[in-house]
Every structure is written in structure tokens, then in C-alpha cells.
Design a protein around this motif. Structure first.
Motif, PDB file in Angstrom:
ATOM      1  N   GLU A   1       0.828  -1.205   0.000  1.00 60.12           N
ATOM      2  CA  GLU A   1       0.000   0.000   0.000  1.00 60.12           C
ATOM      3  C   GLU A   1       0.864   1.258   0.000  1.00 60.12           C
ATOM      4  O   GLU A   1       0.541   2.244  -0.667  1.00 60.12           O
ATOM      5  CB  GLU A   1      -0.930   0.007   1.221  1.00 60.12           C
ATOM      6  CG  GLU A   1      -2.076  -0.978   1.131  1.00 60.12           C
ATOM      7  CD  GLU A   1      -3.070  -0.634   0.029  1.00 60.12           C
ATOM      8  OE1 GLU A   1      -3.166   0.558  -0.344  1.00 60.12           O
ATOM      9  OE2 GLU A   1      -3.744  -1.545  -0.468  1.00 60.12           O
TER      10      GLU A   1
ATOM     11  N   ARG B   1       2.118   1.733  -3.479  1.00 60.42           N
ATOM     12  CA  ARG B   1       1.037   2.185  -4.348  1.00 60.42           C
ATOM     13  C   ARG B   1       0.713   3.654  -4.094  1.00 60.42           C
ATOM     14  O   ARG B   1       0.492   4.427  -5.035  1.00 60.42           O
ATOM     15  CB  ARG B   1      -0.215   1.332  -4.125  1.00 60.42           C
ATOM     16  CG  ARG B   1      -1.300   1.526  -5.174  1.00 60.42           C
ATOM     17  CD  ARG B   1      -2.435   0.535  -4.963  1.00 60.42           C
ATOM     18  NE  ARG B   1      -3.114   0.795  -3.726  1.00 60.42           N
ATOM     19  CZ  ARG B   1      -4.049   1.733  -3.579  1.00 60.42           C
ATOM     20  NH1 ARG B   1      -4.378   2.509  -4.603  1.00 60.42           N
ATOM     21  NH2 ARG B   1      -4.656   1.901  -2.433  1.00 60.42           N
TER      22      ARG B   1
ATOM     23  N   ARG C   1       3.357   5.694  -5.752  1.00 58.54           N
ATOM     24  CA  ARG C   1       3.163   5.756  -7.205  1.00 58.54           C
ATOM     25  C   ARG C   1       2.012   6.703  -7.544  1.00 58.54           C
ATOM     26  O   ARG C   1       2.107   7.477  -8.500  1.00 58.54           O
ATOM     27  CB  ARG C   1       2.891   4.360  -7.763  1.00 58.54           C
ATOM     28  CG  ARG C   1       4.117   3.458  -7.784  1.00 58.54           C
ATOM     29  CD  ARG C   1       3.876   2.242  -8.645  1.00 58.54           C
ATOM     30  NE  ARG C   1       2.804   1.416  -8.113  1.00 58.54           N
ATOM     31  CZ  ARG C   1       2.985   0.419  -7.261  1.00 58.54           C
ATOM     32  NH1 ARG C   1       4.206   0.137  -6.831  1.00 58.54           N
ATOM     33  NH2 ARG C   1       1.971  -0.307  -6.835  1.00 58.54           N
ATOM     34  N   GLU C   2       0.924   6.634  -6.777  1.00 53.75           N
ATOM     35  CA  GLU C   2      -0.198   7.533  -7.023  1.00 53.75           C
ATOM     36  C   GLU C   2       0.224   8.989  -6.841  1.00 53.75           C
ATOM     37  O   GLU C   2      -0.165   9.860  -7.627  1.00 53.75           O
ATOM     38  CB  GLU C   2      -1.353   7.204  -6.085  1.00 53.75           C
ATOM     39  CG  GLU C   2      -2.094   5.925  -6.429  1.00 53.75           C
ATOM     40  CD  GLU C   2      -3.260   5.662  -5.495  1.00 53.75           C
ATOM     41  OE1 GLU C   2      -3.397   6.426  -4.507  1.00 53.75           O
ATOM     42  OE2 GLU C   2      -4.015   4.716  -5.744  1.00 53.75           O
TER      43      GLU C   2
END
Length: 559
Positions: free
Chosen positions: A293, A296, A299-300
Motif C-alpha cells: 500500500e 502504491r 506511485r499515485e
């Protein structure tokens, strides 16, 4: 088969046998060291033998007499009938004996797993049942905690997952604080930023901490598990530990896919940890999902940053294009009005001078006047071409079905009226249809056909063709002539505006016609190219994107 009466069991310790045998003693000792309770039930005699480890499993003292009734009293009332049914099913051969039941202990109820095999005589009658009892309270509690944490976090992702996990860890482990954080900056972290901070089961505001002189620095630098029950004493320079009155500290690194720590998962409390090993196992189980998480989320965040930069660049570029278009419009207006006005005056007064005063000029004077008028006319044509070239970029496209065959025939008819060529052979392929702007397609064909008309001017058997072909999966249209042609250096400047060049046999070419043709094609996101050799004619090939693709590209242009 006679159903046994468990309450009449004669329970004895195997160690009390007169001669259990050396092998049996060794096996019993090994089982005891592994905390495995071993039992043998002689079914016919209704006698149960077990080793010393069984007393530990049931929390009993060997000094206290034990019989079937007192043993049954230790089992949870809700499990009694099920255990009885499992034993009977095993004796009947319906299924193996493998069951879990609860046993009363000083602190509550422990979980015991029982497994056994049945020895039978030749007729299949059970003689004895031998098996193992093992205290699985720890693993059972761990499984229950895992289910609890999963239930609290399964439907969450991103920051919501991190917050739910921190709260769930506080509840499951009975800890006052749970923190999930990321370290920064990426290459040489010096600080950590809390992404989820649970304090007594409630979300606390996010905070930033320096890693220096904290247990978190040790977890990060060693990428290993850290357990402390004297955190304040071990790290006296960590103000957060004093502020939160933290003594017990359990920390685990969150590792990225590249093997480097991304952040930390920490639980803390003022009191000692009841079961640190259980906490370590539970945190390790969820560390992988938590690290995923974190990656992620990073990356977001990077995608959002790039999108913001891209949007800013697009906005700046759009504004630049709009500003350029406004400047181009102003330039076009100046060319078509401000520059043409004095040029018309020069040409007008020169024409009056030629008509009314030519007889008063000598031969050199009349030559100079003609040169002036010719130069003014050329300048006028150049200004007209410049305006036409700029308007191609300014006018909006009105895409529809265009019959190139019909347009080409009309243009050839106009050329024959303006510059009659009785011997000219013109071949226009039928049914040439495209999706494009009709007005710009007329300009395109006029430029290409007029160019071919000029280059074949001195050819005795002049010929011009317009046809289509499919090349490499692409639909192409070709304007072919057998005129004077041109060489490779000339081809490089054909589409540049206001360039002049020398063709075969002294033919002079130039202007903006082909530049305008190229601009039309580029407005349609297509392409154009030329092929020629001196004295062997020329071919101009152009292509356009399919209708659907063209509309999508034009929508992109508008945004």
C-alpha cells in the motif's frame, strides 16, 4: 459396539508402569520435551494411560487424584458432546480422530487439539486408541486475531487501510499506540511521517519525527525487528517517548519490492507487552500488504505530481499557442491591409506614370519603371501567398465527405480556361472520396495540380494523373506528372515557403504553393512527400488519417 462410559475411565500415568521399555521411555521423554501429551486408551479395560506432559496440557498436578469424571469436568460444556461424537465416530471407523476442544485453565480457556489412531483385532473390534493432545492456545489466539484484523481492514485501501490497520493492531494487541509511517527523504532518510497514527483506538493527527536517537532509527538502519520494555531508558533523547509515556516498543520495517525499507510499523504502550512473539507474528503477517500500500500510494502521488506538471505545461503551451495565433492574426491583418495599401499605391502611381508620361521618359527610364511595376506585382503575389499560408493555420476545420475526383475536374477546367493547354492529357481516377475539410482539400489539389501544370508547360506530350494506391496498409493519393522534374537538393526545399529553385532545362520554380499544400495536410494530421528525377517528371503523394482517428486528433487539438 458397546458405547464406553468415559466417566468410569481409569486414568493412570504411563510413567507409573512397571516396565514401559526403554524405547517407550525415550519416546515419552521426547514428547514431554515438545509439550506433547501422549495417551493410550485400552478400550476393553476402559483404562487410559498418559504421560506427564498431559498434566501440563490440562494444567493439573500429578499429586491430585484424577478420574474420568474430574477429567470431563475440565472440558468446556459446549464441547463435551462434540468430543464424545468424534471419539465414537473414530471407534466405528467413520473418520479419523482429529478434534479441537477447550480446557479450563487458571486464566480462562485453553485450546487443545487431540489426534489419535485406533488399533483393532482381526474382527475389526477396537482394542486401543493411542494419540496426542497439544495445547494450541497460542496459534488459536493468533488465528483469531488475524481474523479480527482482516475483518477490520478487508474492505479498505490506501490511507483508509493504513488507518484501519493501526486501529485494529491497537485493539488486537491491547496496545495504546500503533503507528504506520514512511521515511523520507528517499535516498538518505532522516525523518519519518505518520500515515496512520492510532492512539487508544482513535485516529491521532499526523506528525513528523526525526529518526535520530530514536528506536525507529534502529529499526530502519538494521531493517530488523526491535522489542523494548525500557524504551525511555534506552533512548533518553527521544522526546516523543517521554511525551507519550512509552516504555514498551515493538517495531518492524516495511520493505519495498527492491528490498529497501519504505517505512515502519510500530506499536507502543506504557506497560510491558503481554506476548511480544504474538505481536511480532501478527505485524509480520500484515507488513507485506502494508508495504504494498505504501508503494502504491507513492506511485499515485508521483502520478498526481506528473499529471499536475503535465497539466501546467499543457496550460502554458495552450496559452502560448493562443498568443501566437493572436499574433499571427495581427500579422495577417497587417499584411493584408497595412502592407498592401502602400504597395497598391506604388503600383497605381507607376501605372499612371506608364500610361500618361511614358513618352516623356527615355529608354532607361521606361526600363526602370517596368522593373518597378514588375517588382510591385511580385510583391503583391508574395503578400497574397503569405496571407493564404497563414490562414490555413487559423481557419477551423469543418470535416465532411469530400469528392476529390469532382474537385480535381473543376480545378483542371479552371486551369484550361486560365492557361489553355489543348495537348494536355489529364487522367483523374473516379470515386476518390475522403473525410476532410472541403475548402482545404480544394486548396490542396489546386496547389498540386497547378504545380504539375507549370512543370509540364514545355513538354510536347504533357500528362498529369491523380489516382490512389495502398502502400504499407495506408491509403495514399498521388499527383503524377511527366514534367521537367527536379533533383534531390531541390526536393529538400520544395515545401519551404518563398524558396526558389532551378529545374531541368532552365525551368525556374518557387513560391508558396507546395508550402500551402503541406500546411493543409498537416492541419489534417496527414503527410506529404515528393519523388522525382531531373527530366523524368514528379510524383507528390499525400495521405490522411481515417475519419474516426482524424476526429479524435482534432478534438485533441481543440483541448
Amino acid at each position: 459396539m458397546v458405547i464406553p462410559d468415559f466417566s468410569r475411565l481409569d486414568i493412570r500415568s504411563a510413567e507409573e508402569l512397571d516396565d514401559p521399555g526403554s524405547i517407550a521411555i525415550a519416546l515419552l521423554d521426547a514428547a514431554k520435551s515438545a509439550k506433547l501429551g501422549v495417551f493410550v486408551w485400552e478400550v476393553a479395560a476402559n483404562r487410559l494411560l498418559w504421560n506427564d506432559a498431559m498434566y501440563e496440557v490440562y494444567g493439573l498436578s500429578r499429586r491430585v487424584p484424577l478420574d474420568g469424571t474430574s477429567w470431563l469436568a475440565l472440558l468446556h460444556p459446549d464441547d463435551l458432546l462434540r468430543v464424545r461424537d468424534d471419539v465414537i465416530a473414530a471407534l466405528r471407523g467413520e473418520r479419523p480422530y482429529d478434534t479441537v476442544f477447550r480446557v479450563k485453565s487458571a486464566t480462562g480457556w485453553n485450546y487443545v487439539r487431540g489426534t489419535a489412531w485406533i488399533e483393532r483385532d482381526a474382527a475389526g473390534v477396537p482394542l486401543r486408541m493411542a494419540g496426542i493432545n497439544q495445547d494450541i492456545s497460542h496459534s488459536q489466539r493468533f488465528d483469531a486475531l488475524v481474523e479480527q484484523v482482516q475483518a477490520d481492514t478487508d474492505s479498505q485501501v490506501g490511507r483508509a487501510f493504513l488507518g484501519a490497520l493501526a486501529d485494529a493492531l491497537c485493539r488486537a494487541l491491547g496496545m495504546g499506540y500503533a503507528v504506520i509511517s514512511e521515511v523520507y527523504p528517499a535516498h538518505q532518510p532522516t525523518h519519518m511521517r505518520t500515515l496512520a497514527f492510532s492512539q487508544d483506538g482513535r485516529a491521532a493527527p499526523p506528525r513528523d519525527f526525526a529518526l535520530l536517537h530514536t528506536p525507529c532509527q534502529q529499526v530502519y538502519s538494521t531493517a530488523g525487528w526491535l522489542q523494548l520494555n525500557d524504551a525511555q531508558a534506552r533512548f533518553p533523547e527521544a522526546p516523543v517517548l517521554r511525551e507519550l509515556n512509552v516504555n514498551s516498543y515493538l517495531g518492524m520495517p516495511l520493505m519495498g519490492a527492491d528490498g529497501n525499507p519504505l517505512g515502519l510499523m510500530v506499536v507502543m504502550d506504557s506497560l510491558p507487552v503481554a506476548d511480544a512473539e504474538l505481536a511480532r507474528k501478527l505485524m509480520a503477517l500484515f507488513a507485506g500488504r502494508t508495504a504494498a500500500e505504501l508503494e502504491r500510494l507513492r506511485r499515485e502521488a508521483e502520478v498526481r505530481r506528473l499529471n499536475a506538471e503535465l497539466e501546467a505545461r499543457v496550460t502554458a503551451r495552450t496559452e502560448h499557442v493562443k498568443r501566437t495565433m493572436r499574433e499571427l492574426e495581427a500579422f495577417t491583418y497587417a499584411v493584408s491591409h497595412d502592407l498592401n495599401a502602400p504597395l497598391r499605391a506604388v503600383h497605381g502611381f507607376g501605372s499612371i506614370l506608364r500610361e500618361d508620361y511614358a513618352d516623356r521618359l527615355d529608354t532607361p527610364g521606361r526600363d526602370y519603371l517596368e522593373r518597378t511595376l514588375n517588382a510591385a506585382e511580385r510583391m503583391g503575389r508574395l503578400l497574397d501567398d503569405l496571407v493564404s499560408l497563414s490562414k490555413i493555420s487559423l481557419r477551423p476545420l469543418n470535416v465532411g465527405k469530400v469528392h476529390l475526383t469532382q474537385l480535381a475536374l473543376e480545378i483542371v477546367a479552371d486551369l484550361q480556361n486560365q492557361q489553355p493547354r489543348p495537348g494536355m492529357s489529364v487522367v483523374i481516377a473516379p470515386h476518390l472520396v475522403v473525410h476532410a475539410d472541403p475548402g482545404l482539400m480544394r486548396i490542396l489539389l489546386d496547389c498540386l495540380l497547378r504545380n504539375a501544370w507549370r512543370f509540364t508547360e514545355h513538354m510536347p506530350d504533357a500528362r498529369v494523373e491523380l489516382f490512389e494506391r495502398h502502400q504499407g496498409g495506408r491509403r495514399e493519393f498521388v499527383v503524377l506528372d511527366n514534367g521537367v522534374g527536379f533533383d534531390a537538393p531541390t526536393a529538400e526545399k520544395l515545401f519551404a515557403p518563398f524558396q526558389t529553385f532551378q529545374g531541368e532545362g532552365g525551368f525556374a520554380g518557387g513560391g508558396t504553393g507546395l508550402a500551402i499544400a503541406q500546411r493543409v495536410i498537416h492541419r489534417h494530421h496527414g503527410g506529404i512527400q515528393s519523388e522525382s528525377r531531373p527530366g523524368q517528371g514528379a510524383a507528390f503523394t499525400f495521405w490522411l488519417p481515417p475519419a474516426g482517428e482524424l476526429m479524435a486528433l482534432l478534438e485533441t487539438d481543440e483541448t
